[in-house]
Design a protein around this motif. Sequence first.
Motif, short mmCIF file in Angstrom:
data_model
loop_
_atom_site.label_atom_id
_atom_site.label_comp_id
_atom_site.label_asym_id
_atom_site.label_seq_id
_atom_site.Cartn_x
_atom_site.Cartn_y
_atom_site.Cartn_z
N PRO A 127 -5.05 21.17 45.19
CA PRO A 127 -5.98 21.08 46.33
C PRO A 127 -5.21 20.85 47.62
N ALA A 128 -5.73 21.41 48.70
CA ALA A 128 -5.03 21.29 49.99
C ALA A 128 -5.11 19.88 50.54
N SER A 129 -6.26 19.19 50.39
CA SER A 129 -6.38 17.86 50.97
C SER A 129 -7.43 17.05 50.24
N LEU A 130 -7.18 15.76 50.17
CA LEU A 130 -8.10 14.82 49.52
C LEU A 130 -8.05 13.49 50.27
N GLY A 187 -0.55 10.25 51.61
CA GLY A 187 0.78 10.82 51.73
C GLY A 187 0.75 12.33 51.62
N MET A 188 1.93 12.93 51.67
CA MET A 188 2.11 14.36 51.55
C MET A 188 2.89 14.62 50.27
N TYR A 189 2.39 15.48 49.41
CA TYR A 189 2.97 15.69 48.09
C TYR A 189 3.24 17.18 47.89
N ASP A 190 4.50 17.50 47.52
CA ASP A 190 4.91 18.88 47.26
C ASP A 190 5.03 19.13 45.77
N TYR A 191 4.59 20.31 45.36
CA TYR A 191 4.64 20.75 43.96
C TYR A 191 5.38 22.08 43.93
N SER A 192 6.55 22.12 43.27
CA SER A 192 7.40 23.31 43.29
C SER A 192 7.75 23.75 41.88
N CYS A 247 10.66 28.70 33.35
CA CYS A 247 10.23 28.11 34.62
C CYS A 247 10.60 26.63 34.62
N THR A 248 11.02 26.13 35.76
CA THR A 248 11.42 24.73 35.91
C THR A 248 10.77 24.15 37.15
N GLY A 249 10.18 22.96 36.99
CA GLY A 249 9.49 22.33 38.11
C GLY A 249 10.40 21.41 38.90
N SER A 250 10.04 21.17 40.16
CA SER A 250 10.75 20.21 41.01
C SER A 250 9.72 19.53 41.91
N ASN A 251 10.21 18.59 42.76
CA ASN A 251 9.31 17.75 43.55
C ASN A 251 8.36 17.01 42.60
N ARG A 252 7.04 17.10 42.79
CA ARG A 252 6.10 16.39 41.91
C ARG A 252 6.07 16.98 40.50
N PHE A 253 6.58 18.23 40.34
CA PHE A 253 6.66 18.83 39.01
C PHE A 253 8.02 18.57 38.35
N SER A 254 8.85 17.73 38.93
CA SER A 254 10.18 17.48 38.39
C SER A 254 10.10 17.02 36.94
N GLY A 255 10.96 17.63 36.10
CA GLY A 255 11.00 17.29 34.68
C GLY A 255 10.09 18.14 33.82
N LEU A 256 9.23 18.97 34.45
CA LEU A 256 8.32 19.83 33.69
C LEU A 256 8.90 21.23 33.60
N SER A 257 8.55 21.97 32.55
CA SER A 257 9.01 23.33 32.35
C SER A 257 7.97 24.10 31.56
N ASP A 289 7.62 28.97 44.09
CA ASP A 289 6.41 28.72 44.86
C ASP A 289 6.29 27.21 45.06
N THR A 290 5.88 26.83 46.25
CA THR A 290 5.66 25.42 46.58
C THR A 290 4.31 25.29 47.27
N LYS A 291 3.52 24.35 46.81
CA LYS A 291 2.26 24.04 47.47
C LYS A 291 2.27 22.56 47.84
N ARG A 292 1.53 22.25 48.90
CA ARG A 292 1.53 20.89 49.44
C ARG A 292 0.11 20.34 49.45
N THR A 293 -0.03 19.11 49.01
CA THR A 293 -1.32 18.42 49.05
C THR A 293 -1.23 17.25 50.02
N PHE A 294 -2.21 17.17 50.92
CA PHE A 294 -2.30 16.03 51.84
C PHE A 294 -3.37 15.07 51.33
#
Length: 555
Positions: A284-287, A329-334, A305-315, A347-352
């Motif tokens: 989601p864009a904002s909550l 806060g501002m949260y990135d999912y990559s 596929c390998t995740g980073s930022n908030r997806f760090s450690g996921l594959s 791809d990176t998406k950001r949630t506010f």
Amino acid sequence: MKYLSAWMGTRHAKWRLIVATSLFLAFLLCGVRIASAAISPEYLRNGRTYDQESSFIQWTGTVAYVNLFHRDNTSLPPSEGGASCVSGCTEQVTRIQDGSSVSGNFTYLSTFNIQAANSGDTQVGRVIVQACGQIIYSEDLYAPNQSVPGFVNLPVPAWNVPTAGDCVWSISASGGYVDVRAVTTVYRTTSVPTVDLKVNNSNGPLNLVGPASYNLTWTSTDAASCSASNSWSGAQATNGSQVFSGITSGSYTYTITCTNPAGSAEDSITVNVLSAPTVTVSVPASLTEPASFMATWTSSNAVSCTGSNRFSGLSGLTGSRAEVSLPAGMYDYSVTCTNAAGATASDTKRTFVYAAPVVDVKLDGMDGPEVTIPGPASYTVTWTSANAVQCNGSSRLAGSSGLSGSRAEVNVPSGTAYEYTVVCTNALGAAARDSIRVYVLTPLSGTISAAHPRLLLFASNLAQPAQTLIGTASGGTPVYTTIIHVRAPSGLETLYPQSGSAWTITPLSVNDPNFGTAEEGTWTAWGVITDAAGAMYRTASVSWDVAWYPVHGRP
């Protein structure tokens, strides 16, 4: 088109198992003239007749097929019944006219000869056979008194080929025509060929991203010829390379087959031209805090596929993360995905997650809620905000807007309170308000005076009065601190701190009975007033004279 067989005479039993090959394109009418053909010579190949080899033979001059009756120790080909020609037979043979020739290439031969006809026809000329850069046989085929032509092997024994490599052979007619029935060959004993095919110097399979470019290279040993198949085609050199460009997605297999009389060898290589990988992250864009949601990703054309930022450690080619009660806060999912060729996509998406908006109103950098300054005053009111999408001013800031801003005030008169208010809202409509109230006061000022304009030197010793200074402080922001500066005629300056809105300095208060009379000359005094807000004011100066009595008289 007649197929011609090798001569199988009993005089030459050692060639009984030799396979005859053919030389030329057939033309049914004798005497037809043929220009030099634009055909590249190739190799004689075992088990094939001349007409099947027509794509690999060239000729010059006049060459034709004729029906010829001949009597000799040969036999007709099996396809024509295989009858012996000892008593005579008629078959189609090749006639090379005077000055004409046929030629071709061979390799891997051990021996080489031809079958040409002796004849009593006075139009018959000399046959000249060349191979590997030399004349291997030459004979006048005219035989007086021979009424019926007869084919013989020339030379006898067959000519030993000096090399296993490429050779050019030719048959020419001189001084008349020459009738040729076949070329008889015996192949060398040779190793089965080998071939090695590579793509970009790799044995493959090779994975590339389309549109792709790559280079096929191949080397062979003991090969007479090579041909391509599957994803390419056509005759190929025994060693070579070929560049492919702009190749779209797909799987391509390239095969090359190389042959010689002993057999064939084949090698294949596969190139996988892959589509570029893609990956899409969904959040989601904002909550509003505390925020709970599911962050996910999907991919295509990828192997990992390998995740980073908030997806760090996921594959994984797809995946998700459950978020629970995230604070503001501002949260990135990559996610980065890779295909089999090593190409990547990210791809990176950001949630506010929004907190309540914040706004701060200041006057010349000072916070409220109340500020007191001397007037008439000039100052600047500013506001800044956080977590807001809209801000609007009211009271003295009415009509102002923006997430930050300012208003400059000039010569604001004293005696009035001024209010500055800003209300800011965030994306979800939550509001924050801040105000500052300004009290503009009368300007800071003060006075200083001397009790005596003239005094006697060391007046107290003469029972005369010393100096007394009196002053006031007003305006500004109470309380006041005043520093009294007293300068003697010699330039020596003495400071006397005072406080309050009114003050007096006497000889007694400063414990100096001769205060202001200790030197002859003109004395000077002034005050520097500081209020509680830090404002400063310097009073006008006051002066007095000090002299010896006979000159000035009594004070």
